[in-house]
Design an enzyme around this catalytic site. Structure first.
Site, mmCIF file in Angstrom:
data_model
loop_
_atom_site.group_PDB
_atom_site.id
_atom_site.type_symbol
_atom_site.label_atom_id
_atom_site.label_comp_id
_atom_site.label_asym_id
_atom_site.label_seq_id
_atom_site.Cartn_x
_atom_site.Cartn_y
_atom_site.Cartn_z
ATOM 1 N N ALA A 72 -27.704 -55.002 73.901
ATOM 2 C CA ALA A 72 -28.906 -54.665 73.441
ATOM 3 C C ALA A 72 -29.281 -55.046 71.890
ATOM 4 C CB ALA A 72 -29.776 -53.792 73.956
ATOM 5 N N LEU B 42 -19.973 -55.690 68.459
ATOM 6 C CA LEU B 42 -19.074 -55.434 68.094
ATOM 7 C C LEU B 42 -17.756 -56.063 67.203
ATOM 8 C CD1 LEU B 42 -18.064 -51.656 68.074
ATOM 9 C CD2 LEU B 42 -16.160 -53.554 68.693
ATOM 10 N N LYS C 60 -19.245 -52.203 63.329
ATOM 11 C CA LYS C 60 -20.304 -52.757 64.751
ATOM 12 C C LYS C 60 -21.611 -52.721 63.768
ATOM 13 C CE LYS C 60 -21.533 -49.793 67.987
ATOM 14 N NZ LYS C 60 -21.714 -48.433 68.789
ATOM 15 N N ASP D 103 -24.236 -40.834 76.198
ATOM 16 C CA ASP D 103 -24.256 -42.430 77.138
ATOM 17 C C ASP D 103 -22.545 -41.809 77.472
ATOM 18 O OD1 ASP D 103 -24.533 -44.904 77.845
ATOM 19 O OD2 ASP D 103 -24.247 -46.054 76.400
HETATM 20 N N1 LIG Z 1 -12.932 -48.208 67.352
HETATM 21 C C1 LIG Z 1 -12.882 -48.917 68.481
HETATM 22 N N2 LIG Z 1 -11.864 -49.731 68.397
HETATM 23 C C2 LIG Z 1 -11.854 -50.403 69.160
HETATM 24 N N3 LIG Z 1 -12.228 -50.822 70.692
HETATM 25 C C3 LIG Z 1 -13.575 -50.258 70.114
HETATM 26 C C4 LIG Z 1 -14.049 -49.858 69.275
HETATM 27 N N4 LIG Z 1 -15.743 -49.270 69.136
HETATM 28 C C5 LIG Z 1 -16.030 -49.998 70.149
HETATM 29 N N5 LIG Z 1 -14.645 -51.114 70.902
HETATM 30 C C6 LIG Z 1 -15.469 -52.039 71.865
HETATM 31 O O1 LIG Z 1 -16.140 -52.566 72.332
HETATM 32 C C7 LIG Z 1 -16.923 -52.297 73.057
HETATM 33 C C8 LIG Z 1 -18.884 -52.101 72.128
HETATM 34 O O2 LIG Z 1 -18.468 -50.535 71.359
HETATM 35 P P1 LIG Z 1 -19.817 -49.623 71.497
HETATM 36 O O3 LIG Z 1 -19.066 -48.536 69.765
HETATM 37 O O4 LIG Z 1 -19.440 -48.956 72.706
HETATM 38 O O5 LIG Z 1 -21.180 -50.555 71.656
HETATM 39 P P2 LIG Z 1 -21.631 -50.584 72.402
HETATM 40 O O6 LIG Z 1 -24.022 -49.695 71.689
HETATM 41 O O7 LIG Z 1 -22.451 -52.182 72.519
HETATM 42 O O8 LIG Z 1 -21.981 -50.206 74.045
HETATM 43 C C9 LIG Z 1 -16.769 -50.759 73.591
HETATM 44 O O9 LIG Z 1 -16.779 -50.373 75.098
HETATM 45 C C10 LIG Z 1 -14.676 -51.312 73.625
HETATM 46 O O10 LIG Z 1 -14.785 -52.126 74.001
HETATM 47 MG MG LIG Z 2 -20.652 -48.794 74.614
#
Ligand SMILES: Nc1ncnc2c1ncn2[C@@H]1O[C@H](COP(=O)(O)OP(=O)(O)O)[C@@H](O)[C@H]1O
Ligand SMILES: [Mg+2]
Lengths: 274, 202
Positions: free
Chosen positions: A30, A34, A49, A165
Site C-alpha cells: 500500500a 520493493l 524501496k 511492524d
Molecule cells: N533488503 C532486502 N533484501 C532482500 N529482500 C528484501 C529486502 N527488503 C525487503 N525485501 C523483500 O521485500 C518484501 C517487502 O519489503 P518491506 O521492506 O517489508 O516492505 P513493505 O512495507 O512493503 O512490507 C519483504 O517481505 C522481503 O521479502
Molecule cells: Mg514488510
C-alpha cells in the site's frame, strides 16, 4: 499484469537508466514498492524501496512526508547497523525522489521458512493439527530459530529502536555460509532444515521509531506474538522461546515482559468488546 | 592508456565517466592552483587517494554526484566538485574539499574523475574514443606522477586508515569492534563509510 502495473505506476526515474539486468518488482504494498536491482556493479544486488507520489495527497505535503519517511527509515537502519543489530546496510538514497537502495539480503522471509517446515496447509487444517506434536527434529530447529529471533529483537530494543511492524515477513533468514547452496542434502527436508539455520536479519523499518519505553517495546513483542499466532498456529507455543532469548539478550527485558502482560490483557478486552 | 571508462549501473548513456590514478604526484600545487583559478580546462574531480578506501567507495560518491546532477540539485559549481563533497558525511563543503580534495604540498597520490556529457554526439562510439583520448592526453601532460591501475589493491596501498576512521566516525563502533579479522573489518568499514555518505547530513 506486471506490464499494466508498470504503466499505471511508473518506476522511479532512477530505474529507467540502463543496468545489466532489468529491475525486478518484488512486492507492491500500500505504501510503496520493493524492487531487486543492482548498485554500481552487476554483481552487487540491492533492494530498492520506492514510495511513489500519492495523487490523493496535497503535492507539497506528500513530498514532505515521503522524504521524511525514507530519511527516517535510513537513519534507523544506520543506527542499528552501527550497533551490530542485523539489518541491511544502506547503499544510496534520494529521499526527495522517494527511493532508497539497501543491501540485498539473500535467503527467504522467516514466514516462508517456517511454513515450509511445517508444511503448507490450509488454515482450517492447521487448526485441527495445532495440537498434534511436531516431530522432534522439527521442534528443535524451530526452537533454535525462535531463540535467534528473540536475540535479534533484544539487540534491537537495546539500541533504543522499536520496529513498529514485527512479523515473520519482516525478518529474513540469510544463509550462513558464503556461497551457500553448495552440497547441502539432496532431499527437500534437508534443504528446509538448512534454510531455518540462516541468520535472522530484520528488515522493513518504515514504521520504526526511536523509543526506550517499556510500553512501546511490549507492543512490539505483542504485535509479533499476534502475527505469529495467525501465521504459524502450529508453532504458537514456541513463542515463549522468543521471549526467553529476548530476556537473555536484553538486560531491561523484565519490565518489558511485565508490560507485555498488560498489553495482552488490553488486547483480550478489546477483542471481547469488539 | 591508463584512463579507465567506468560502466556503472543506472547511469544514463548521456554521460561518460573516466577515472585515473597517479602515484607520487609532484605538482599538486600547480593542479590545486588550476582549480582555484577555475581554469575551465581542469574540470576534474581531484581526490586525495589517502582518503579513499576502494573502488566501491569512490564509485558510490560518483553515483551520488551524478544523481544530484540529473535531479538538477547541484550544491557546488559542477559535478566534479559534487563528487568530492559526496565523499563527506555532513554538508560542510569546505571540510569536504580539505579532507578529500587535492591539498597543496600534501597530496602525493591522486585519484582523478572526469564526467563528460555525450548527449549531442552523432556517432557515440567514435566520439567517445576521441574524448577518452583527449582527456588522457591532457591529464597525462598536466599531472606529474606515475599512472597506476585503479585497482582495490593499489588503492589499499595508499589508504590512510586513521584518517579515514576519523572522517567516517569509525572509532568505537560496536559493529566494527566485534570483528576480529582485519580483512572483514575493512569490508565492514567500507560499508559504514558508504552508508554515512548515503545519509549525508541526515
Ligand atoms: N533488503 C532486502 N533484501 C532482500 N529482500 C528484501 C529486502 N527488503 C525487503 N525485501 C523483500 O521485500 C518484501 C517487502 O519489503 P518491506 O521492506 O517489508 O516492505 P513493505 O512495507 O512493503 O512490507 C519483504 O517481505 C522481503 O521479502
Ligand atoms: Mg514488510
Amino acid at each position: 499484469m506486471a506490464a499494466t502495473d508498470g504503466q499505471q505506476f511508473p518506476p522511479p526515474k532512477v530505474l529507467t537508466y540502463p543496468a545489466s539486468a532489468p529491475p525486478l518488482l518484488v512486492t507492491q504494498g500500500a505504501e510503496g514498492r520493493l524492487y531487486k536491482t543492482t548498485h554500481l556493479a552487476p554483481n552487487r544486488p540491492c533492494a530498492l524501496k520506492y514510495r511513489p507520489p500519492k495523487p490523493y495527497r496535497h503535492p507539497i505535503l506528500d513530498a514532505r512526508l515521503t522524504k521524511a519517511r525514507i530519511s527516517s527509515e535510513a537513519k534507523v537502519l544506520e543506527r542499528c547497523w552501527r550497533e551490530g543489530v542485523p539489518v541491511p546496510a544502506v547503499y544510496a538514497m534520494d529521499p526527495a525522489a522517494g527511493w532508497m537502495m539497501m543491501e540485498w539480503i539473500e535467503g527467504i522471509p522467516a514466514r516462508v521458512g517456517i511454513n515450509k517446515l511445517l508444511g503448507d496447509r490450509r488454515e482450517e487444517e492447521e487448526e485441527e493439527d495445532a495440537e498434534a506434536p511436531l516431530p522432534e527434529t522439527c521442534e528443535t530447529l524451530l526452537a533454535d530459530l525462535m531463540r535467534r529471533i528473540g536475540a535479534a529483537i533484544g539487540a534491537l530494543h537495546k539500541t533504543g529502536v522499536v520496529h513498529g511492524d514485527l512479523t515473520t515477513s519482516n525478518m529474513m533468514l540469510r544463509p550462513r555460509r558464503r556461497g551457500y547452496g553448495n552440497g547441502s542434502g539432496a532431499d527437500g527436508d534437508g534443504d528446509d532444515a538448512e534454510v531455518l539455520k540462516g541468520d535472522v536479519v530484520l528488515i522493513d523499518f518504515g514504521l520504526a521509531t526511536q523509543s526506550m519505553s517499556d510500553e512501546d517495546r511490549a507492543v512490539d513483542l505483542y504485535v509479533l506474538e499476534r502475527a505469529f499466532a495467525s501465521t504459524h498456529p502450529r508453532a504458537e507455543r514456541l513463542f515463549a522461546t522468543v521471549l526467553e532469548a529476548y530476556k537473555e539478550t536484553f538486560k531491561k527485558a523484565s519490565s518489558v515482559l511485565v508490560k507485555l502482560e498488560d498489553v495482552r490483557m488490553r488486547g483480550r478486552k478489546r477483542s471481547m468488546l469488539g | 592508456m591508463a584512463l579507465e571508462r567506468l560502466d556503472l549501473e543506472h547511469i544514463p548513456p548521456s554521460y561518460q565517466i573516466y577515472t585515473a590514478f597517479f602515484r607520487d604526484v609532484s605538482n599538486a600545487d600547480f593542479l590545486y592552483a588550476q582549480l582555484l583559478s577555475r581554469n575551465s580546462e581542469f574540470e576534474y574531480a581531484f581526490i586525495d587517494a589517502s582518503s579513499v578506501i576502494s573502488r566501491l567507495h569512490l564509485f558510490s560518491a560518483i553515483y551520488s554526484a551524478v544523481n544530484v546532477l540529473l535531479d538538477g540539485n547541484l550544491r557546488t559549481p559542477n559535478v566534479h566538485s559534487e563528487i568530492v563533497v559526496s565523499l563527506n558525511i555532513n554538508n560542510n563543503i569546505a571540510d569536504a574539499y580539505r579532507r578529500w580534495g587535492i591539498t597543496p604540498s600534501k597530496t602525493k597520490d591522486l585519484v582523478v574523475v572526469k564526467v563528460v556529457p555525450t548527449s549531442n554526439a552523432q556517432d557515440e562510439s567514435s566520439t567517445t574514443i576521441q574524448t577518452q583520448q583527449a582527456v588522457w592526453e591532457h591529464l597525462s601532460q598536466q599531472v606529474q606522477g606515475t599512472p597506476t591501475p585503479l585497482t582495490d589493491d593499489e588503492l589499499a596501498k595508499t589508504t590512510d586508515w586513521p584518517k579515514v576512521r576519523k572522517y567516517y566516525r569509525l572509532n568505537g563502533v560496536p559493529a566494527l569492534d566485534r570483528v576480529a579479522d582485519e580483512q572483514d573489518k575493512r569490508k565492514q568499514s567500507e560499508k559504514l563509510a558508504i552508508m554515512g555518505m548515503a545519509l549525508r547530513g541526515l
